[in-house]
Design an enzyme around this catalytic site. Structure first.
Site, mmCIF file in Angstrom:
data_model
loop_
_atom_site.group_PDB
_atom_site.id
_atom_site.type_symbol
_atom_site.label_atom_id
_atom_site.label_comp_id
_atom_site.label_asym_id
_atom_site.label_seq_id
_atom_site.Cartn_x
_atom_site.Cartn_y
_atom_site.Cartn_z
ATOM 1 N N ASP A 18 0.871 -1.171 0.000
ATOM 2 C CA ASP A 18 0.000 0.000 0.000
ATOM 3 C C ASP A 18 0.910 1.222 0.000
ATOM 4 O OD1 ASP A 18 -1.550 2.151 0.737
ATOM 5 O OD2 ASP A 18 -2.473 1.162 2.460
ATOM 6 N N ILE A 19 0.841 2.013 -1.039
ATOM 7 C CA ILE A 19 1.802 3.115 -1.197
ATOM 8 C C ILE A 19 1.657 4.173 -0.094
ATOM 9 C CG2 ILE A 19 0.488 4.655 -2.740
ATOM 10 C CD1 ILE A 19 3.190 4.745 -4.407
ATOM 11 N N ASN A 32 -6.329 12.641 -11.223
ATOM 12 C CA ASN A 32 -7.133 12.930 -12.415
ATOM 13 C C ASN A 32 -6.900 14.385 -12.825
ATOM 14 O OD1 ASN A 32 -9.039 14.578 -10.801
ATOM 15 N ND2 ASN A 32 -9.652 12.595 -9.965
ATOM 16 N N GLY A 40 -9.779 4.809 -5.531
ATOM 17 C CA GLY A 40 -8.508 4.129 -5.769
ATOM 18 C C GLY A 40 -7.371 4.718 -4.953
ATOM 19 N N VAL A 41 -6.200 4.717 -5.552
ATOM 20 C CA VAL A 41 -5.005 5.128 -4.832
ATOM 21 C C VAL A 41 -5.076 6.620 -4.474
ATOM 22 C CG1 VAL A 41 -3.529 5.621 -6.849
ATOM 23 C CG2 VAL A 41 -2.505 4.801 -4.736
ATOM 24 N N ASP A 42 -5.712 7.408 -5.321
ATOM 25 C CA ASP A 42 -5.878 8.848 -5.093
ATOM 26 C C ASP A 42 -6.625 9.082 -3.768
ATOM 27 O OD1 ASP A 42 -5.848 11.538 -5.632
ATOM 28 O OD2 ASP A 42 -7.173 11.449 -7.375
ATOM 29 N N SER A 129 -2.793 4.455 -13.956
ATOM 30 C CA SER A 129 -3.813 4.185 -15.001
ATOM 31 C C SER A 129 -4.364 2.757 -15.027
ATOM 32 C CB SER A 129 -3.301 4.521 -16.425
ATOM 33 O OG SER A 129 -3.357 5.904 -16.662
ATOM 34 N N TYR A 133 -8.872 3.765 -14.708
ATOM 35 C CA TYR A 133 -8.561 4.229 -16.059
ATOM 36 C C TYR A 133 -8.327 3.092 -17.052
ATOM 37 C CZ TYR A 133 -8.425 9.191 -14.768
ATOM 38 O OH TYR A 133 -8.756 10.470 -14.370
HETATM 39 P P1 ADP Z 1 -6.211 5.174 -12.270
HETATM 40 O O1 ADP Z 1 -7.436 6.057 -12.247
HETATM 41 O O2 ADP Z 1 -4.957 5.898 -12.704
HETATM 42 O O3 ADP Z 1 -6.438 3.892 -12.986
HETATM 43 P P2 ADP Z 1 -6.504 3.811 -9.677
HETATM 44 O O4 ADP Z 1 -6.268 4.370 -8.319
HETATM 45 O O5 ADP Z 1 -7.888 3.397 -10.023
HETATM 46 O O6 ADP Z 1 -5.928 4.898 -10.706
HETATM 47 O O7 ADP Z 1 -5.558 2.571 -9.882
HETATM 48 C C1 ADP Z 1 -4.179 2.625 -10.151
HETATM 49 C C2 ADP Z 1 -3.511 1.420 -9.521
HETATM 50 O O8 ADP Z 1 -3.305 1.671 -8.143
HETATM 51 C C3 ADP Z 1 -4.334 0.134 -9.594
HETATM 52 O O9 ADP Z 1 -3.474 -0.919 -10.004
HETATM 53 C C4 ADP Z 1 -4.812 -0.064 -8.174
HETATM 54 O O10 ADP Z 1 -4.972 -1.435 -7.848
HETATM 55 C C5 ADP Z 1 -3.660 0.524 -7.401
HETATM 56 N N1 ADP Z 1 -3.926 0.939 -6.017
HETATM 57 C C6 ADP Z 1 -5.094 1.201 -5.402
HETATM 58 N N2 ADP Z 1 -4.883 1.544 -4.106
HETATM 59 C C7 ADP Z 1 -3.535 1.499 -3.901
HETATM 60 C C8 ADP Z 1 -2.676 1.718 -2.783
HETATM 61 N N3 ADP Z 1 -3.155 2.086 -1.605
HETATM 62 N N4 ADP Z 1 -1.333 1.556 -2.957
HETATM 63 C C9 ADP Z 1 -0.816 1.208 -4.150
HETATM 64 N N5 ADP Z 1 -1.577 0.988 -5.243
HETATM 65 C C10 ADP Z 1 -2.919 1.117 -5.116
#
Ligand code: ADP
Length: 179
Positions: A18-19, A32, A40-42, A129, A133
């Site tokens: 988890d980043i 975005n 998601g990660v955002d 992405s 995305y």
């Molecule tokens: P995008 O809109 O750019 O596709 P997302 O957040 O939906 O962004 O997903 C980008 C990647 O980040 C996906 O592979 C998702 O599984 C991953 N992701 C989601 N949460 C985390 C997290 N806490 N740490 C690292 N990666 C994550």
């Protein structure tokens, strides 16, 4: 294979995790164009970092409007164990023939450049992405790894790049691309 070392001794490391929990000079957010936060990660990054990051983005948005795919903006990292967050806007995948590969490559290049300009040593990326995305994981992994390797083969302050992958499936796709 989950680690690669450049001829100059710099490393690219793949890990599952988890980043928001990672300690690095900079972590990258998959943002975005509106820099408005989201799922998601955002969402996870904003939640963990606290409100100061969105407050900074409000200021940036007021100045530049939106951030185009392939570009990135910089904020502090609030409560995260990092100094900066680089908010990179990845492309929405539309089949792969409308410039998405170049836009995705540009996200990695821009963030690595931002790190070098700030004399940073460690940068952590999520798989930009590949969630909402819709970028196919294998194709995204090839692009990410190509750009990071190319960058690490050149002189800069950056000593280590970490790809922090959410789940075994993404880790395996990146391992495959690295091999
Ligand atoms: P995008 O809109 O750019 O596709 P997302 O957040 O939906 O962004 O997903 C980008 C990647 O980040 C996906 O592979 C998702 O599984 C991953 N992701 C989601 N949460 C985390 C997290 N806490 N740490 C690292 N990666 C994550």
């Amino acid at each position: 294979m989950h680690q690669w070392t450049s001829t100059t001794g710099k490393t690219l490391r793949l890990e599952e995790g988890d980043i928001t929990q990672v300690e690095a000079d900079a972590i990258v957010n998959a943002a975005n164009s509106r820099l408005a936060g989201g799922a998601g990660v955002d969402g996870a990054i904003h939640k963990a970092a606290g409100g100061s990051v969105m407050a900074e983005l409000d200021g940036i948005r007021a100045k530049i409007g939106k951030c185009e795919p392939g570009e990135a903006v910089v904020t502090g990292a609030g409560k995260l164990k990092a100094r900066y967050i680089f908010h990179a806007v990845g492309p929405v995948y539309r089949g792969g023939e409308e410039g998405e590969p170049d836009e995705l490559a540009s996200c990695y290049r821009e963030c690595l450049q931002l790190a070098a300009e700030r004399s940073l040593k460690t940068v952590a990326f999520p798989a930009i992405s590949t969630g909402i995305y819709g970028y196919p994981m294998g194709e995204a992994a090839e692009i990410a790894i190509r750009e990071i390797r190319h960058f690490l083969n050149q002189p800069s302050s950056v000593e280590e790049v970490r790809m922090v992958l959410f789940g075994k499936e993404s880790l395996h796709a990146f391992e495959h691309a690295l091999a």
